[in-house]
Design a protein around this motif. Structure first.
Motif, PDB file in Angstrom:
ATOM      1  N   THR A 138      65.120  22.466  47.842  1.00  0.00           N
ATOM      2  CA  THR A 138      64.107  23.523  47.797  1.00  0.00           C
ATOM      3  C   THR A 138      64.717  24.839  47.323  1.00  0.00           C
ATOM      4  O   THR A 138      64.121  25.569  46.515  1.00  0.00           O
ATOM      5  N   ASN A 142      63.593  26.696  43.823  1.00  0.00           N
ATOM      6  CA  ASN A 142      63.085  28.068  43.792  1.00  0.00           C
ATOM      7  C   ASN A 142      63.935  28.965  42.893  1.00  0.00           C
ATOM      8  O   ASN A 142      63.415  29.832  42.195  1.00  0.00           O
ATOM      9  N   ASN A 146      61.553  29.914  40.023  1.00  0.00           N
ATOM     10  CA  ASN A 146      60.948  31.218  40.300  1.00  0.00           C
ATOM     11  C   ASN A 146      61.929  32.380  40.243  1.00  0.00           C
ATOM     12  O   ASN A 146      61.520  33.528  40.358  1.00  0.00           O
ATOM     13  N   GLU A 150      65.048  31.522  47.936  1.00  0.00           N
ATOM     14  CA  GLU A 150      64.139  31.208  49.031  1.00  0.00           C
ATOM     15  C   GLU A 150      64.284  29.758  49.470  1.00  0.00           C
ATOM     16  O   GLU A 150      64.640  28.884  48.688  1.00  0.00           O
TER      17      GLU A 150
END
Length: 241
Positions: A138, A142, A146, A150
Motif C-alpha cells: 500500500t 501510494n 499519488n 501514506e
C-alpha cells in the motif's frame, strides 16, 4: 502459531486495539490472512488480560462458485457465530459499473457492508486481516500512484460511525502466515475473484520481490519507513494542537 500470536499481541498492545468488554467482528474472506487472524484471536481470547468476544462475518459478493462451508465449519468447531452477508457487489462493480480497475469500489462496498452489520449487531470493533506485506504494498502503491507517503493505519476510528477498525496482523509477514496455515492445518478457501492476480497490488507485490532479490533488507526498510512516517505524523498532529 507462536510467532504469529507474539506479533499479533505486540500490535494489539502497541496500538491499544482491544479494550475490556470489546465485541469484535472478525471479517473473514476465507483467505490465509483472515483465517490465521481468526485462529489467532480465538487463541488470544483464552489468555489475553482483557476480556473480549468475537463474531465472524463473511461478505458474499455474489461470485459464482462461492462456498463458505469451510469457514462455517471452522467456526462451528470453535463455537464462534458466523454470519454470511449477501451483497450485490459483483452485479454493481462488474456488470453495472463495468469497472476496469474494480478493487477500489469493491473494497469500499465490502467495508460498508461490514460496518453496517457491525453497527446493527452492537459490535464496536471490526478486525481486518491486513498483514505487514500488505502495508508495504500500500505504501509503495501510494508513492508511485499519488506521490504521497501514506499507508492504512493499524487502528482507525470513524467520525460518523461507532466502529473502530483494527488490524492485529499488521506486524505479521506474509511468509509466516503461509507457514502457520501449513503447520496448523488451517483451511483456506479457493480464490474466486475474476481479477485475482491481475491487479495493481499484485504488480506491486512482484516489483517488491524483484527489488528484494538484490536488496534483501528492502521489505524491512519499507516497513521501517512506514513506522517512521507514523511517528512523524503523530508529532505533526501534536504540534498543530
Amino acid at each position: 502459531m507462536k510467532k504469529v500470536l507474539s506479533l499479533m499481541r505486540q500490535a494489539i498492545q502497541k496500538y491499544d486495539m482491544i479494550s475490556e468488554g470489546d465485541k469484535i467482528l472478525v471479517a473473514v474472506s476465507g483467505g490465509k490472512d483472515s483465517m490465521v487472524m481468526l485462529e489467532g484471536l480465538h487463541i488470544l481470547k483464552k489468555f489475553y488480560p482483557k476480556e473480549f468476544d468475537i463474531g465472524v462475518i463473511c461478505v458474499d459478493s455474489g461470485f459464482e462458485g462461492s462456498n463458505f462451508d469451510i469457514i462455517k465449519n471452522f467456526c462451528e468447531g470453535k463455537n464462534i457465530n458466523c454470519h454470511i452477508e449477501k451483497t450485490v457487489i459483483k452485479e454493481v462493480v462488474f456488470e453495472e459499473m463495468k469497472e476496469q480497475n474494480p478493487c477500489s469500489l469493491c473494497s469500499r462496498m465490502r467495508r460498508a457492508a461490514l460496518c453496517n452489520y457491525a453497527e446493527k449487531n452492537n459490535f464496536n470493533k471490526l478486525s481486518l486481516g491486513h498483514n505487514r506485506d500488505d502495508a508495504n504494498e500500500t505504501f509503495i502503491m501510494n508513492l508511485m500512484g499519488n506521490g504521497k507517503l501514506e499507508c492504512f493505519e493499524p487502528k482507525t476510528s470513524y467520525d460518523d460511525r461507532a466502529i473502530t477498525i483494527i488490524r492485529p496482523m499488521i506486524f505479521v509477514p506474509e511468509g509466516l502466515i503461509y507457514s502457520a496455515c501449513r503447520r496448523n492445518n488451517i483451511p483456506v478457501m479457493k480464490k474466486i475473484c475474476p481479477v485475482d492476480g491481475k491487479t495493481k497490488r499484485e504488480n506491486t507485490k512482484q516489483l517488491i520481490e524483484i527489488i528484494s532479490r538484490n536488496h534483501p533488507g528492502f521489505k524491512d526498510n519499507i516497513f521501517s519507513a512506514i513506522q517512521s512516517l507514523e511517528i512523524y505524523t503523530s508529532k505533526e498532529k501534536e504540534n498543530n494542537i
